[in-house]
Design an enzyme around this catalytic site. Structure first.
Site, PDB file in Angstrom:
ATOM      1  N   VAL A  65      -3.955  -9.583   5.421  1.00  0.00           N
ATOM      2  CA  VAL A  65      -5.398  -9.597   5.143  1.00  0.00           C
ATOM      3  C   VAL A  65      -5.812 -10.999   4.666  1.00  0.00           C
ATOM      4  CG1 VAL A  65      -7.181  -8.701   3.576  1.00  0.00           C
ATOM      5  CG2 VAL A  65      -5.597  -7.120   4.707  1.00  0.00           C
ATOM      6  N   LYS A  89       5.976 -12.350   8.402  1.00  0.00           N
ATOM      7  CA  LYS A  89       4.744 -11.865   7.778  1.00  0.00           C
ATOM      8  C   LYS A  89       4.112 -13.060   7.076  1.00  0.00           C
ATOM      9  CE  LYS A  89       3.473  -9.108   3.767  1.00  0.00           C
ATOM     10  NZ  LYS A  89       4.071  -8.326   2.659  1.00  0.00           N
ATOM     11  N   LYS A 149      -3.638   1.863  -0.621  1.00  0.00           N
ATOM     12  CA  LYS A 149      -2.660   2.939  -0.753  1.00  0.00           C
ATOM     13  C   LYS A 149      -2.218   3.078  -2.193  1.00  0.00           C
ATOM     14  CE  LYS A 149      -0.604   3.211   3.723  1.00  0.00           C
ATOM     15  NZ  LYS A 149      -0.229   2.158   4.638  1.00  0.00           N
ATOM     16  N   SER A 166      -0.911  -9.006  -4.811  1.00  0.00           N
ATOM     17  CA  SER A 166      -1.033  -9.529  -3.438  1.00  0.00           C
ATOM     18  C   SER A 166      -1.965 -10.731  -3.370  1.00  0.00           C
ATOM     19  CB  SER A 166      -1.569  -8.435  -2.525  1.00  0.00           C
ATOM     20  OG  SER A 166      -1.830  -8.968  -1.249  1.00  0.00           O
ATOM     21  N   ALA A 167      -1.594 -11.686  -2.516  1.00  0.00           N
ATOM     22  CA  ALA A 167      -2.466 -12.841  -2.239  1.00  0.00           C
ATOM     23  C   ALA A 167      -3.775 -12.397  -1.572  1.00  0.00           C
ATOM     24  CB  ALA A 167      -1.737 -13.846  -1.362  1.00  0.00           C
ATOM     25  N   ASP A 168      -3.818 -11.157  -1.072  1.00  0.00           N
ATOM     26  CA  ASP A 168      -5.079 -10.642  -0.496  1.00  0.00           C
ATOM     27  C   ASP A 168      -6.203 -10.689  -1.526  1.00  0.00           C
ATOM     28  OD1 ASP A 168      -3.525 -10.017   1.712  1.00  0.00           O
ATOM     29  OD2 ASP A 168      -3.736  -7.832   1.505  1.00  0.00           O
ATOM     30  N   GLU A 195      -6.375  -7.944  11.817  1.00  0.00           N
ATOM     31  CA  GLU A 195      -5.130  -8.580  11.353  1.00  0.00           C
ATOM     32  C   GLU A 195      -3.956  -8.206  12.254  1.00  0.00           C
ATOM     33  OE1 GLU A 195      -2.605  -6.931   8.398  1.00  0.00           O
ATOM     34  OE2 GLU A 195      -4.163  -5.576   7.650  1.00  0.00           O
ATOM     35  N   ASP A 205       3.602  -8.779  -9.587  1.00  0.00           N
ATOM     36  CA  ASP A 205       3.404  -8.663  -8.139  1.00  0.00           C
ATOM     37  C   ASP A 205       1.961  -8.276  -7.826  1.00  0.00           C
ATOM     38  OD1 ASP A 205       3.438  -8.297  -5.440  1.00  0.00           O
ATOM     39  OD2 ASP A 205       5.282  -7.112  -5.411  1.00  0.00           O
TER      40      ASP A 205
HETATM   41  N1  PSU Z   1      -1.365  -1.929   3.301  1.00  0.00           N
HETATM   42  C1  PSU Z   1      -1.392  -1.042   4.303  1.00  0.00           C
HETATM   43  N2  PSU Z   1      -1.059  -1.440   5.556  1.00  0.00           N
HETATM   44  C2  PSU Z   1      -0.679  -2.730   5.828  1.00  0.00           C
HETATM   45  C3  PSU Z   1      -0.656  -3.683   4.741  1.00  0.00           C
HETATM   46  C4  PSU Z   1      -1.002  -3.239   3.506  1.00  0.00           C
HETATM   47  O1  PSU Z   1      -1.734   0.106   4.061  1.00  0.00           O
HETATM   48  O2  PSU Z   1      -0.364  -3.054   6.993  1.00  0.00           O
HETATM   49  C5  PSU Z   1      -0.288  -5.114   5.040  1.00  0.00           C
HETATM   50  C6  PSU Z   1      -1.560  -5.964   5.222  1.00  0.00           C
HETATM   51  O3  PSU Z   1      -1.295  -6.962   6.189  1.00  0.00           O
HETATM   52  C7  PSU Z   1      -1.738  -6.602   3.850  1.00  0.00           C
HETATM   53  C8  PSU Z   1      -0.297  -6.849   3.479  1.00  0.00           C
HETATM   54  O4  PSU Z   1      -2.494  -7.774   3.863  1.00  0.00           O
HETATM   55  O5  PSU Z   1       0.395  -5.691   3.914  1.00  0.00           O
HETATM   56  C9  PSU Z   1      -0.133  -7.067   1.986  1.00  0.00           C
HETATM   57  O6  PSU Z   1       1.152  -7.523   1.715  1.00  0.00           O
HETATM   58  P1  PSU Z   1       1.504  -8.100   0.247  1.00  0.00           P
HETATM   59  O7  PSU Z   1       1.395  -6.908  -0.664  1.00  0.00           O
HETATM   60  O8  PSU Z   1       2.895  -8.619   0.358  1.00  0.00           O
HETATM   61  O9  PSU Z   1       0.497  -9.160  -0.046  1.00  0.00           O
HETATM   62 MN    MN Z   2       3.589  -9.237  -3.458  1.00  0.00          MN
END
Ligand code: PSU
Ligand code: MN
Length: 306
Positions: A109, A89, A162, A143-145, A27, A141
């Site tokens: 991701v 992002k 994390k 994540s879309a992941d 990524e 909240d």
């Molecule tokens: N967690 C980490 N390092 C990162 C990310 C998450 O420890 O770099 C990044 C990854 O690209 C992950 C994104 O897909 O943050 C998730 O963001 P969000 O929570 O806004 O979906």
């Molecule tokens: Mn989010």
């Protein structure tokens, strides 16, 4: 292969895929938003080298000038790293705007899985995934992941998630969505900087061949879900749980006080944790990504042998 008119596969990645050789996706939000410059660029190039040394081909994924890219040049990696949070992002919902307008984006991701799948890449290595945030029962909240893992058949090798997230709720969500969560050499979900979370994964695996067999079975049955491999940080690089948890708690508190929300929360927390722990957490972060790149390379090779 590559009938998608929006996708460019680099010559190196294309020839590896056509020859049936192992390819590992990477990524780019981890480069732009996950680590400070210039360590982010050094790490991205070192991860690529580590994958090559393990006999696989790296495919770093991003959006450049509105084109979906599988395989970047070192210059493109330098550009993303140097521009940092100035690059958009890009999660799933950002793709139409960026592509429609010919813009650049660093893939999370979610979008890395999506583009890897378009390109025919099955295995992707990173540090940590996004998940269910603490307090999601009121903020929603998530994540879309996690949605992408629910619908895109790519294996993601990470070091868990994390503790900026609610790890228990993240596991529940993945269970609901039918995503296998496999612990590599462990029954416990690793917590990124530390090897243990006290939470059980779905199953334990002890070899790349076994991971490949599980993934092949999932795909063979026509299941469209992704698969999450959680690989604990090597013991010698793991952080002291009290030190890291204190930094995370403070970062989360500050994000609430400052009203940070939406896609800015994760980059805010990642940057604050690095600041609060000095260089220690960054070094751990780099080492766990390299460790995941090695496991992903071996697993991609095992998949190719099948
Ligand atoms: N967690 C980490 N390092 C990162 C990310 C998450 O420890 O770099 C990044 C990854 O690209 C992950 C994104 O897909 O943050 C998730 O963001 P969000 O929570 O806004 O979906
Ligand atoms: Mn989010």
């Amino acid at each position: 292969m590559n009938l998608n008119p929006y996708l460019d596969i680099s010559p190196e990645v294309r020839s590896a895929l056509e020859a049936g050789k192992p390819v590992v996706g990477l990524e780019s939000t981890i480069i732009s938003h996950g680590m400070p410059y210039p360590k982010n660029v050094e790490t991205a190039l070192l991860v690529e080298q580590t994958i090559r040394d393990a006999g696989a081909t790296p495919a770093t994924i991003a959006i450049i000038g509105g084109r979906l890219k599988a395989g970047l040049t070192p210059e493109e990696i330098e550009y993303l790293g140097k521009t940092g949070r100035g690059v958009t992002k890009a999660s799933r919902r950002d793709l139409p705007v960026l592509v429609g307008r010919g813009m650049d984006g660093a893939t999370t991701v979610a979008t890395t899985m999506l583009i890897a799948n378009m390109a025919g890449i099955s295995v992707f290595a990173t540090g940590g995934i996004g998940g269910v945030h603490r307090g999601a029962e009121t903020t929603m909240d998530i994540s879309a992941d996690l949605e992408e893992l629910a619908q895109t058949p790519v294996m993601v090798v990470c070091a868990g998630a994390k503790a900026i997230l609610d790890l228990g709720l993240t596991l529940e969500y993945l269970e609901t969505k039918g995503v296998p969560v496999i612990g590599y050499g462990t029954e416990e979900l690793p917590a990124f900087y530390t090897r243990r979370s006290g939470l059980k994964v779905d199953a334990r695996s002890d070899s790349p061949e076994d991971l490949a067999a599980i993934f092949r079975a999932q795909r063979g049955m026509g299941l469209k879900t992704g698969m999450l491999v959680t690989n604990p940080i090597p013991e010698q690089y793991a952080m002291d749980e009290n030190v890291i948890n204190a930094a995370i708690d403070q970062a989360v508190r500050e994000s609430v006080e400052q009203g940070v929300h939406g896609k800015d929360i994760t980059p805010f927390l990642l940057a604050r944790v690095v600041e609060l722990t000095g260089g220690d957490s960054l070094e751990s972060n780099i080492q766990l990504v390299l460790n995941n790149a090695r496991l992903a390379s071996k697993t991609a090779a095992a998949l190719c042998r099948a």
